[in-house]
Design an enzyme around this catalytic site. Sequence first.
Site, short mmCIF file in Angstrom:
data_model
loop_
_atom_site.label_atom_id
_atom_site.label_comp_id
_atom_site.label_asym_id
_atom_site.label_seq_id
_atom_site.Cartn_x
_atom_site.Cartn_y
_atom_site.Cartn_z
CG HIS A 243 -2.26 -7.34 8.21
ND1 HIS A 243 -1.54 -6.70 9.19
CD2 HIS A 243 -3.57 -7.05 8.47
CE1 HIS A 243 -2.35 -6.04 9.99
NE2 HIS A 243 -3.59 -6.24 9.58
CB CYS A 318 32.69 6.96 -3.99
SG CYS A 318 33.30 8.30 -5.03
CB CYS A 363 31.54 20.57 6.66
SG CYS A 363 32.74 19.22 6.79
CB CYS A 418 -28.40 -35.04 7.88
SG CYS A 418 -27.43 -36.29 8.75
#
Length: 451
Positions: A243, A318, A363, A418
Site C-alpha cells: 500500500h 508516576c 482500591c 514499431c
Amino acid sequence: MIMYVRFNSSHGFPLEVEEGASVAELMEAVGRLRGAQPDQLRVIFAGRELHSDATLQACDLPEQSTVHVVLAPPTLVLQRTLRGSMDSLTRLDLSASRLPATSIGLAAVLEGDAPAAEDTPTRTELKPHSSFYVFCKTVCRAIQPGKLRVRCIACKQGTLTLSRGPSCWDDVLLPGRIHGVCQAQGCDGRTAEFYLKCAAHPTCEEDTSVALDLIMPNVRRVPCIACTDVLSPVLVSQCAQRHVICLDCFHLYCVTRLDERQFIHDPAVGYSLPCAAGCPDSLIKDVHHFRVLGDEQYERYQRYAAEECLLKMGGVLCPAPGCGAGLLPEQDQRRIQCERRVGLGCGFVFCRDCMEEYHEGECRRRTAMPAGGAPQGYVLDEGAALRARWEQASLETIDETTRPCPKCRVPVEKNGGCMHMVCPRAQCKFEWCWLCRMEWNRDCMGNHWFG
C-alpha cells in the site's frame, strides 16, 4: 562551477571549472596546481574511475561536488573494466529489492532492426535520476532527496573503485557485501562502505544522513491510500499489498496514532506502526521513517517509546500531574514512592493497583471504558485501499506492455517503436510480430509495421 578536489586523500581545495568542462580538463587543472602529469592522474567519484573524455555533467557532478584525484603509481592496476560496465551510484534504482515486483527479470526490448547504440562516456542525454530519500540530521532537519556515496572501509577515503555496483538495499546497508580496490597511496583496502548524504545542500565528508528505504518517487503513479491523490514521493508499506501513502497523510496517520498511543512495541523493531490499512506483518522496521513527524512530535514519539518499553519491563509511570517519571519497583510492591532525584521525581506516593494516592485496603472501582476500546481516529476507505497498491499498478502496466516471446516464452516489454520485435534473450533472438504474435513475415511487414 566550483568543484572540491582531494588530491591523494589530502584536504580538499576548491577548483573553478567551466560548466561544460570535461574530466580531462579537470585533470589538467589539477596537474598544473600539483605539478603532476595529467595522464598520470585518475579521477574517482562515487566508486568509479571517470573517463577522461566524459563531461562533468555526464558524470553527475553538480556544483560543489567533491572528487578524489589520485596519482597512480606504475605498478598499480586500476579496474578499468568498471568504466563502461557499472552505472553511476547517482542513477541506481533499488526500490524493487525492497519491494519485489512481478516485473523483476523482464527482458529488455530490441525494437527494429538496428542494434542498440552503445553508451559512450561523452553522452549528454542522461536517463532519469533514480532517487534515494534520507533524513538530514544536520542542516535541514527534514526528509530530503539523498545521494549515495562509497568509501574504503579501511582508510575512509572515497578512492575505492568498485568491483560491481550495488543491486539491492542489502548491498548498501549491510557491510562487507561489495568489494573493490582502494587507489589511495599506502592503503590496501578491498571492502566498500556505502553511505548517504543530503542532496539539498553542499556537504562535507562527515555529514552523512539516515537512509529511508521505504520512501521513493511515485514512478508508478499510484494514488495515496488515504487522500487518493497521486503525489510524490510516497512511502510504500512492506505489506503483501504494498500500500502507498503520501508523506502528508503518513504524517497525519502517525500523529493520530501517537495521540491515541496506538503505536505497537515490538521487541525486535521497537515502537512502530503497521501499514495504514492495518495489514498483518507490515510493521515499519526502520523507525527513522517516523522522522516525518518533525522534531517536536518525534520527541514525543521517543518519550512514548521509552515509556512503553518501561511498562513492558514491569515498570510504572508516576501518575502525578506534570511528572510521569519512570519507576521500576519490586514485583509485589504495592506502595510506590516517586523518589526525588536530580531533575526527576516529585515525591508522590501512590498505589500500584489503582494508580491513585496511596491508601490502605481495597482500591475504589474505576469506571470501565465503554465498549469499542480505544478511539480510532484514522479510518481508511476500502476502495482507496484497493487502488493504492504498488504491486497492482505494476501488474497492470506489465499486462499492457509485456508479452511472451512466442518461441522461448520469456516476458518482453514494449515501450514504443514499431511492431517488429526481436527477443533480447541471447540464446533465442527470435523475430516476431507484437500484434499477431507470429514469426515476422511479409504480411506483418506490410500490415502491422506501425500497428
